[in-house]
Design a protein around this motif. Structure first.
Motif, PDB file in Angstrom:
ATOM      1  N   SER A 308       0.837  -1.195   0.000  1.00 50.30           N
ATOM      2  CA  SER A 308       0.000   0.000   0.000  1.00 50.30           C
ATOM      3  C   SER A 308       0.868   1.241   0.000  1.00 50.30           C
ATOM      4  CB  SER A 308      -0.891   0.013   1.248  1.00 50.30           C
ATOM      5  OG  SER A 308      -0.113   0.282   2.411  1.00 50.30           O
ATOM      6  N   GLU A 309       0.245   2.388  -0.150  1.00 50.11           N
ATOM      7  CA  GLU A 309       0.931   3.646   0.089  1.00 50.11           C
ATOM      8  C   GLU A 309       1.290   3.740   1.576  1.00 50.11           C
ATOM      9  OE1 GLU A 309       1.811   5.833  -2.123  1.00 50.11           O
ATOM     10  OE2 GLU A 309       0.799   4.913  -3.843  1.00 50.11           O
ATOM     11  N   PRO A 310       2.211   4.638   1.959  1.00 48.88           N
ATOM     12  CA  PRO A 310       2.492   4.823   3.394  1.00 48.88           C
ATOM     13  C   PRO A 310       1.223   5.195   4.144  1.00 48.88           C
ATOM     14  CG  PRO A 310       4.141   5.948   2.061  1.00 48.88           C
ATOM     15  CD  PRO A 310       3.061   5.492   1.112  1.00 48.88           C
ATOM     16  N   LEU A 311       1.199   4.880   5.424  1.00 50.14           N
ATOM     17  CA  LEU A 311      -0.009   5.043   6.223  1.00 50.14           C
ATOM     18  C   LEU A 311      -0.639   6.431   6.129  1.00 50.14           C
ATOM     19  CD1 LEU A 311      -1.993   3.738   8.210  1.00 50.14           C
ATOM     20  CD2 LEU A 311      -0.458   4.420  10.068  1.00 50.14           C
ATOM     21  N   PRO A 312       0.118   7.535   6.183  1.00 51.02           N
ATOM     22  CA  PRO A 312      -0.551   8.841   6.081  1.00 51.02           C
ATOM     23  C   PRO A 312      -1.347   9.011   4.794  1.00 51.02           C
ATOM     24  CG  PRO A 312       1.654   9.127   6.934  1.00 51.02           C
ATOM     25  CD  PRO A 312       1.553   7.693   6.490  1.00 51.02           C
ATOM     26  N   ALA A 385      -4.030  17.098  19.763  1.00 52.88           N
ATOM     27  CA  ALA A 385      -3.344  16.408  18.672  1.00 52.88           C
ATOM     28  C   ALA A 385      -2.525  17.370  17.836  1.00 52.88           C
ATOM     29  CB  ALA A 385      -4.362  15.678  17.793  1.00 52.88           C
ATOM     30  N   GLU A 386      -3.065  18.562  17.570  1.00 50.75           N
ATOM     31  CA  GLU A 386      -2.309  19.541  16.787  1.00 50.75           C
ATOM     32  C   GLU A 386      -1.185  20.144  17.620  1.00 50.75           C
ATOM     33  OE1 GLU A 386      -0.920  22.021  13.805  1.00 50.75           O
ATOM     34  OE2 GLU A 386      -1.971  20.099  13.833  1.00 50.75           O
ATOM     35  N   ARG A 387      -1.426  20.383  18.886  1.00 53.76           N
ATOM     36  CA  ARG A 387      -0.381  20.931  19.746  1.00 53.76           C
ATOM     37  C   ARG A 387       0.815  19.977  19.808  1.00 53.76           C
ATOM     38  NH1 ARG A 387      -3.012  21.744  24.999  1.00 53.76           N
ATOM     39  NH2 ARG A 387      -3.924  23.594  24.004  1.00 53.76           N
ATOM     40  N   GLU A 388       0.529  18.680  19.811  1.00 55.32           N
ATOM     41  CA  GLU A 388       1.589  17.670  19.901  1.00 55.32           C
ATOM     42  C   GLU A 388       2.056  17.186  18.527  1.00 55.32           C
ATOM     43  OE1 GLU A 388      -0.203  14.685  22.352  1.00 55.32           O
ATOM     44  OE2 GLU A 388      -0.119  15.928  24.167  1.00 55.32           O
ATOM     45  N   GLY A 391       0.028  14.628  13.498  1.00 55.75           N
ATOM     46  CA  GLY A 391      -0.082  14.335  12.080  1.00 55.75           C
ATOM     47  C   GLY A 391      -1.482  14.248  11.519  1.00 55.75           C
ATOM     48  N   LEU A 392      -2.506  14.653  12.294  1.00 61.12           N
ATOM     49  CA  LEU A 392      -3.868  14.576  11.772  1.00 61.12           C
ATOM     50  C   LEU A 392      -4.221  15.770  10.888  1.00 61.12           C
ATOM     51  CD1 LEU A 392      -6.671  13.289  11.620  1.00 61.12           C
ATOM     52  CD2 LEU A 392      -7.261  14.503  13.727  1.00 61.12           C
ATOM     53  N   LYS A 393      -3.951  16.960  11.354  1.00 61.32           N
ATOM     54  CA  LYS A 393      -4.374  18.154  10.624  1.00 61.32           C
ATOM     55  C   LYS A 393      -3.878  18.166   9.173  1.00 61.32           C
ATOM     56  CE  LYS A 393      -4.100  23.220  10.780  1.00 61.32           C
ATOM     57  NZ  LYS A 393      -3.508  24.364  11.501  1.00 61.32           N
ATOM     58  N   PRO A 394      -2.625  17.776   8.884  1.00 58.11           N
ATOM     59  CA  PRO A 394      -2.166  17.808   7.485  1.00 58.11           C
ATOM     60  C   PRO A 394      -2.904  16.851   6.549  1.00 58.11           C
ATOM     61  CG  PRO A 394      -0.293  17.742   8.990  1.00 58.11           C
ATOM     62  CD  PRO A 394      -1.519  17.465   9.803  1.00 58.11           C
ATOM     63  N   ILE A 395      -3.589  15.839   7.091  1.00 55.98           N
ATOM     64  CA  ILE A 395      -4.277  14.898   6.205  1.00 55.98           C
ATOM     65  C   ILE A 395      -5.792  15.081   6.203  1.00 55.98           C
ATOM     66  CG2 ILE A 395      -2.445  13.172   6.353  1.00 55.98           C
ATOM     67  CD1 ILE A 395      -4.158  11.614   8.335  1.00 55.98           C
ATOM     68  N   LEU A 396      -6.284  16.063   6.956  1.00 51.80           N
ATOM     69  CA  LEU A 396      -7.714  16.355   6.916  1.00 51.80           C
ATOM     70  C   LEU A 396      -8.087  17.015   5.594  1.00 51.80           C
ATOM     71  CD1 LEU A 396      -8.370  17.758  10.509  1.00 51.80           C
ATOM     72  CD2 LEU A 396      -9.290  15.631   9.557  1.00 51.80           C
ATOM     73  N   ARG A 397      -9.283  16.765   5.145  1.00 52.72           N
ATOM     74  CA  ARG A 397      -9.771  17.335   3.905  1.00 52.72           C
ATOM     75  C   ARG A 397     -10.186  18.781   4.116  1.00 52.72           C
ATOM     76  NH1 ARG A 397     -15.407  15.433   0.976  1.00 52.72           N
ATOM     77  NH2 ARG A 397     -15.304  16.828  -0.823  1.00 52.72           N
ATOM     78  N   GLU A 398      -9.880  19.649   3.136  1.00 56.46           N
ATOM     79  CA  GLU A 398     -10.386  21.016   3.177  1.00 56.46           C
ATOM     80  C   GLU A 398     -11.821  21.007   2.666  1.00 56.46           C
ATOM     81  OE1 GLU A 398      -9.543  25.559   1.579  1.00 56.46           O
ATOM     82  OE2 GLU A 398      -8.047  24.003   1.206  1.00 56.46           O
TER      83      GLU A 398
END
Length: 490
Positions: A308-312, A385-388, A391-398
């Motif tokens: 598969s592609e990498p997890l992110p 999660a964002e403070r730490e 890695g969630l915010k960069p993969i969220l959909r706009e």
């Protein structure tokens, strides 16, 4: 060559019938589309209670929390501690869970193993197709794997053709409270293909219905014998299903029109992948016996694999297209548990330990109706999660700022990065409001009428009466609240 993401979008759209909602598969009845109304700006900074009243969501509860992203301070709240079904918003938390437990470099692998040496193209022993739980495997990838084996000179095996699908628990569906025929309620296995769906097509030829079932990709078109669909002369029910070595479906003739197609779920995905692999192999000159399930991976040498592609990237697509199978596969892989119930509990315990928030998850996708979260808890998870930098915010959909009709306002300077969720009479949205300058905000909005949802018979839950308009009003309310908050606080 078509991209994996384009294929994913096509698979999830059901080809002939665009999906009407995020986790609601499409009906075989085509739906007429009207003209587009002129867009108006979204509601201004009205009182939130007025917006909620105008949404006319009936007995549904509406809960939300708005936080300052940097400090975590509460700026607005309504019923912040009311536990409601998260629907697919749960996938954002599943992403965090998987990223921590598996790591950003994790890839799922599907392997081909030879239990003996290869002499003049023949494996002196068994050939084994061993799944690693990859939820994203597609027919074209499997076809390319077979082509590489053929190019390397493989011709067959003196022994058996085995498949191993035990890397994950074998589940014939994600949620028992969803209809059998909907593709979004997929089976789960250590071997998965095309999101565990087969392509059913129908048309009339000389006054008779002709049906076909295949596992089509963009470049390969293997037929499927283990799934059969017959047309029955009736109005209802739309589908019937009987499990077995051959999965037997019937479909109501009254729903078919002149012809069409849709993706149907496959309830034994391991056997499905093995049959498709064998068909593709035969087309490349590789002769394999009828597949047999293996209880464990036999020892031997790996002769081929697809990853598969990498997890992110897997998670980015999961969040964009809201693939329930992906959520369950990554969650089960991360927890190592043998059931969704146990796995959901492990994830809930992890949320409690990591973020100090009580979650009650019974799966990883939010498809089942029993899971519960609070707006306050969800917003707190997002802030921390964002403070730490988890890695969630960069993969969220706009998802964009919306006008008063719920359409995205193109070119709007404020970005909204979020995960939405939809079940019958349940709607959620949680994420980040990011202005070009000024204060970033975090929000969670949940609207739900679980009693109304539970009152709908399971067989009618694909699209019960009133759900389309209810969902549209709930989503419009979300856009109005976000527009209001961006104007007041950002």
């Amino acid at each position: 060559m078509i991209s994996r993401r384009m294929m994913l979008a096509g698979l999830l759209a059901g080809a002939a019938f665009p999906a009407v909602a995020e986790v609601m598969d499409s009906s075989p009845r085509p739906v007429a589309r009207g003209g587009k109304a002129a867009a108006r700006p979204a509601a201004g900074p009205l009182d939130a209670s007025d917006l909620i009243a105008a949404a006319k969501l009936g007995a549904a509860s509406v809960a939300y929390v708005l936080l300052d992203a940097q400090s975590g301070a509460v700026l607005e709240a309504r019923e912040p501690d009311l536990a409601l079904p998260p629907a697919s918003v749960a996938k954002a938390v599943t992403s965090l869970f998987a990223l921590e437990k598996l790591g950003a470099g994790y890839r799922f692998a599907t392997r081909v193993i030879a239990t003996g040496s290869v002499t003049q193209g023949m494996v002196q022993g068994d050939i084994v197709l061993a799944g690693g739980g990859d939820p994203t495997l597609q027919t074209d990838q499997l076809g390319d794997l077979v082509a590489r084996l053929a190019k390397a000179g493989l011709k067959g095996a003196t022994g058996r053709f085995l498949y191993y699908d035990g890397a994950l628990p074998r589940l014939d569906q994600i949620a028992a409270d969803q209809p059998e025929h909907v593709g979004y309620n997929a089976a789960v296995s250590g071997l998965n293909l095309n999101f565990n769906r087969a392509y059913f097509e129908w048309k009339k030829v000389d006054g008779q219905w002709r049906t076909t079932v295949d596992a089509r990709g963009e470049r390969f078109l293997p037929g499927v014998d283990m799934v059969r669909v017959d047309v029955a002369s009736r109005d209802v029910p739309l589908f019937t299903y009987a499990p077995g070595r051959v999965e037997e479906w019937t479909v109501a003739s009254a729903a078919l029109g002149k012809g069409g197609s849709r993706w149907l779920p496959v309830r034994d995905p391991g056997a499905y992948v093995a049959e498709v692999f064998r068909t593709l192999a035969r087309a490349q000159g590789i002769k394999l016996a009828v597949a047999e399930r293996a209880d464990a991976v036999p020892s031997g040498a790996e002769i081929g694999r697809v990853e598969s592609e990498p997890l992110p990237e897997v998670l980015r697509d999961m969040l964009k297209f809201s693939t329930n199978l992906t959520a369950e596969c990554v969650g089960l892989t991360a927890s190592g548990q043998g059931s969704l119930e146990a796995s959901g509990k492990v994830q809930s315990d992890w949320v409690r330990t990591t973020f100090g928030v009580d979650f009650d998850m019974h799966d990883h996708s939010g498809l089942g109706g029993r899971s519960r979260v609070t707006a306050a808890g969800m917003a707190k998870v997002l802030v921390q999660a964002e403070r730490e930098k988890r890695g969630l915010k960069p993969i969220l959909r706009e998802v964009g700022m919306k006008d008063d009709k719920g359409s995205v306002i193109k070119g709007h300077p404020v970005k909204v990065l979020a995960k939405s969720g939809t079940l019958n009479f349940v709607s959620g949205l949680a994420g980040h409001i990011v202005p070009p300058t000024g204060r970033e905000l975090v929000f969670a909005i949940f609207s739900g009428d679980p009693e109304r949802r539970d009152a709908v018979p399971v067989a009618l839950r694909e699209e019960p009466e009133g759900v389309k308009s209810w969902t549209a009003r709930a989503r419009r309310l979300q856009g109005q609240l976000i527009n209001r908050w961006a104007g007041l606080y950002a």
